[in-house]
Design an enzyme around this catalytic site. Structure first.
Site, short mmCIF file in Angstrom:
data_model
loop_
_atom_site.label_atom_id
_atom_site.label_comp_id
_atom_site.label_asym_id
_atom_site.label_seq_id
_atom_site.Cartn_x
_atom_site.Cartn_y
_atom_site.Cartn_z
N GLU A 219 0.89 -1.30 -0.13
CA GLU A 219 0.03 0.04 0.06
C GLU A 219 0.84 1.09 0.00
O GLU A 219 0.34 2.36 -0.32
CB GLU A 219 -1.20 -0.01 1.25
CG GLU A 219 -0.46 -0.21 2.65
CD GLU A 219 -1.49 -0.28 3.63
OE1 GLU A 219 -2.58 0.12 3.31
OE2 GLU A 219 -0.97 -0.67 4.79
N CYS B 19 -7.38 -6.00 -0.92
CA CYS B 19 -8.26 -5.53 0.27
C CYS B 19 -8.61 -3.99 0.39
O CYS B 19 -9.40 -3.95 1.30
CB CYS B 19 -8.01 -6.14 1.77
SG CYS B 19 -6.44 -5.37 1.92
C1 PEP Z 1 -5.83 0.00 2.30
O1 PEP Z 1 -5.04 0.88 2.50
O2 PEP Z 1 -6.48 -0.44 1.15
C2 PEP Z 1 -6.48 -0.88 3.23
C3 PEP Z 1 -7.20 -1.71 3.04
O3 PEP Z 1 -6.27 -0.70 4.47
P1 PEP Z 1 -6.94 0.70 5.37
O4 PEP Z 1 -8.08 1.04 4.64
O5 PEP Z 1 -7.37 0.18 6.81
O6 PEP Z 1 -5.89 1.92 5.54
MG MG Z 2 -4.22 0.93 4.27
#
Ligand code: PEP
Ligand code: MG
Length: 612
Positions: A451, A522
């Site tokens: 990410e 995700c």
């Molecule tokens: C994302 O960054 O895509 C992720 C799934 O984590 P979060 O939304 O909790 O930062």
């Molecule tokens: Mg994230």
């Protein structure tokens, strides 16, 4: 009342406006609600400053306010202890002890007399000064009390100023919550049964409060700029969470039009064949693409089982750390992880180590205010500096692995060094447990979230040291396009279909394939039916999303073949702009003749909202 509208039959542009006022924001959780607004303000109170003659009367006001607050906290303590247990109620006991601080009372009384100023001003000044000292104290226990002190100050000030603040944890009647902003910690504790919808002036589709709204299946609009100022508690409003529209004081025609949609919409949702959900999700040519659930709060675990999710692809464990005054114990965490592992069995549960920081700051752990919290002390950056807290979490996760199919995933990995450091801590915890003869899964899989753009660049090397990848598009888009995911003002720039994002996804998936490891997604993009086929065509092997999106994404995946998905991905990769990519995907989805009137909510956001 709530229901979900069809995009085709509800075009905001065609509405007639009478006395009503339309606010255009971003639709972040589909569905429509009509109801009474409840305006909620989490911003700081305005504390006036004025001279007083009768200083004794001011001190009396303070004492009376403190006694009122004591009564309020005592009743909150009793109620919470009865409903949730003593442990959850302890926070109120700690607040009552702060009220008894004699020094505070005496100091404030003395200053009121000396300065001849109103008591709320003197109290506020005094406590803020005190809090500033506490924030930088050496003793962490002292630092951790800062948030409690400010919370108690707020309650006393509200009494003195005769201000009202709604407690979202307990609402008297079903309402639509309207606020300027709402941190995820407040949203997580909302009285969901009584919340028909949510509308915020700020935020965007990947704000964690938006993600929670989808988890709660509450229609929600973010970025409805100014609504919280115009709208009064009790006003009738319509929240259209698909198109991102909020109508204040809707005309009878508008109300009628929304009401007429109800039957049609319910039929559309029901048409997402329930029996098909029983089979594993696979393309028509038999390639299995697990559709997994993202979980923030425990109730979602049960929902994920109901929609036959192929496991939990992202458990945001940081929610266990919010709304309390100290971290959850190893045992408490262990129980939460076991609950998820057993419910999902035989499918996996991917436990993400805590990603606190960013918009999920935890006052008792992170006192310093950051100018750029999204680029700040988040996730593993925090964990590596607090091995005590990190190790406790890893112990709980490893122990839970003896009770189900548990995998561990690390957020915000930016390169090999960090991955190796977190794996070293994990190894130390493994050895510790082995010495104690505590059972855990010796083959437990360990993955990295991808990410941060540097992790994409390093994907080949990272893949050699991981068992799996999970692309977090929410942050990957934010960091690679330099668009704050919380900022409604620039939300039109937050673009999942950006060709650069597609290239990063393909590159990461390719690196994973070459190393022989799976690569899922995700981020919220995984739950948008518009992108599902494209993502699997780019080489992604599983999709993890809000439970609410699973039926609709299943419809897309089960209606294509791997070859068709790859062809679509090739066509998308040949395009130079996000608008062209989305046009291609929209046409493709329409040509499939599936999903009835339901179209992508995120697509609505990105196509219909244009730059100012
Ligand atoms: C994302 O960054 O895509 C992720 C799934 O984590 P979060 O939304 O909790 O930062
Ligand atoms: Mg994230």
């Amino acid at each position: 009342m709530r229901w979900r509208p069809s995009k085709d039959s509800l075009n905001p542009a065609s509405r007639t406006i009478s006395v009503e006022t339309l606010f255009q924001g971003i639709g972040v959780s589909p569905g429509v609600a009509i109801g009474k607004a409840l305006v909620f303000d989490v911003r700081r109170l305005d504390v006036p400053r004025y001279s007083v003659n009768d200083t004794a009367a001011e001190v009396d006001r303070l004492n009376a306010a403190i006694e009122d607050v004591r009564e309020e906290l005592t009743s909150l303590y009793r109620r919470t202890a009865a409903q949730l247990g003593e442990k959850h109620a302890d926070i109120f006991k700690a607040h009552i002890m702060l009220l008894d601080d004699v020094v505070l009372r005496e100091e404030v009384a003395k200053q009121v007399e000396v300065e001849g100023l109103n008591v709320e001003y003197v109290l506020d000044e005094f406590v803020q000064r005190y809090a500033a000292v506490m924030r930088v104290a050496d003793d962490p226990r002292f630092r951790e009390r800062t948030a409690d002190l400010l919370d108690v100050l707020d309650r006393i000030l509200m009494r003195l100023l005769d201000a009202e603040r709604t407690d979202l944890r307990r609402l008297a009647e079903p309402s639509i919550v309207v606020a300027h902003q709402l941190p995820p910690s407040d949203a997580a504790g909302m009285d969901v049964k009584n919340i028909l919808a949510l509308s915020l002036d700020t935020g965007s589709a990947t704000s964690h409060t938006a993600i929670l709204a989808r988890a709660f299946e509450i229609p929600a609009v973010m970025g409805a700029d100014g609504l919280s100022q115009y709208c009064e508690t009790g006003a009738t409003i319509v929240v259209d969470g698909l198109h991102g529209v909020v109508v204040l004081d809707p005309s009878p025609e508008t109300l009628e039009r929304y009401r007429e949609q109800m039957a049609q919409l319910e039929a559309q949702w029901a048409s997402l064949a329930v029996e098909d959900r029983k089979k594993p999700c696979a393309t028509k040519d038999g390639i299995e693409i697990p559709l997994m659930a993202n979980v923030e709060l425990p109730f979602e675990i049960e929902h994920s089982v109901k929609v036959n999710a192929g496991g939990i692809g992202l458990y945001r464990t940081e929610y266990l750390f919010l709304n309390r005054t100290s971290p959850p114990s190893e045992e408490e965490q262990y129980n939460a992880y076991v609950q998820a592992a057993e419910a999902a069995h035989p499918f996996p549960v991917v436990l993400r180590t805590m990603d606190i920081g960013g918009d999920k700051s935890v006052a008792y752990l992170q006192q310093d205010r950051e100018d750029n919290p999204q680029l700040g002390w988040r996730a593993i950056r925090f964990c590596l500096e607090r091995p005590d807290i990190f190790k406790t979490q890893l112990r709980a996760m490893l122990r839970a692995s003896a009770r189900g199919n548990v995998q561990i995933m690390f957020p915000m990995i930016s390169g090999l060094e960090e991955l190796r450091r977190v794996k070293t801590v994990l190894e130390a915890v493994r050895e510790e447990l082995a010495r104690e003869n505590a059972p855990f899964d010796a083959d437990l899989k360990v993955g990295s979230m991808i990410e941060v753009p540097s992790a994409v660049a390093m994907a080949r090397l990272l893949a050699e040291e991981c068992d799996f990848f999970s692309i977090g598009t929410n942050d990957l888009i934010q960091y690679s396009l330099a668009v704050d995911r919380e900022n409604a003002r620039i939300a039109y720039l937050y673009e999942p279909a950006h060709p650069a994002v597609l290239r990063m996804v393909r590159w990461t998936a390719q690196a994973a394939r070459e190393a022989g490891i799976p690569c899922g997604i995700c981020g919220e993009m995984a739950g948008d039916p518009l992108y599902a086929e494209l993502l699997i065509g780019l080489g992604v092997s599983s999709l993890s999303m809000s439970t609410i999106s699973i039926p609709v994404v299943r419809e897309v995946v089960t209606n294509t073949t791997m070859a068709a998905a790859r062809t679509l991905a090739e066509a998308a990769m040949a395009l130079g702009t996000a608008a062209e990519v989305k046009m291609l995907l929209r046409r493709h989805l329409e040509s499939q003749g599936i999903l009835g009137g339901y179209m992508s909510r995120l697509d609505t956001r990105t196509v219909e909202r244009s730059a100012p």
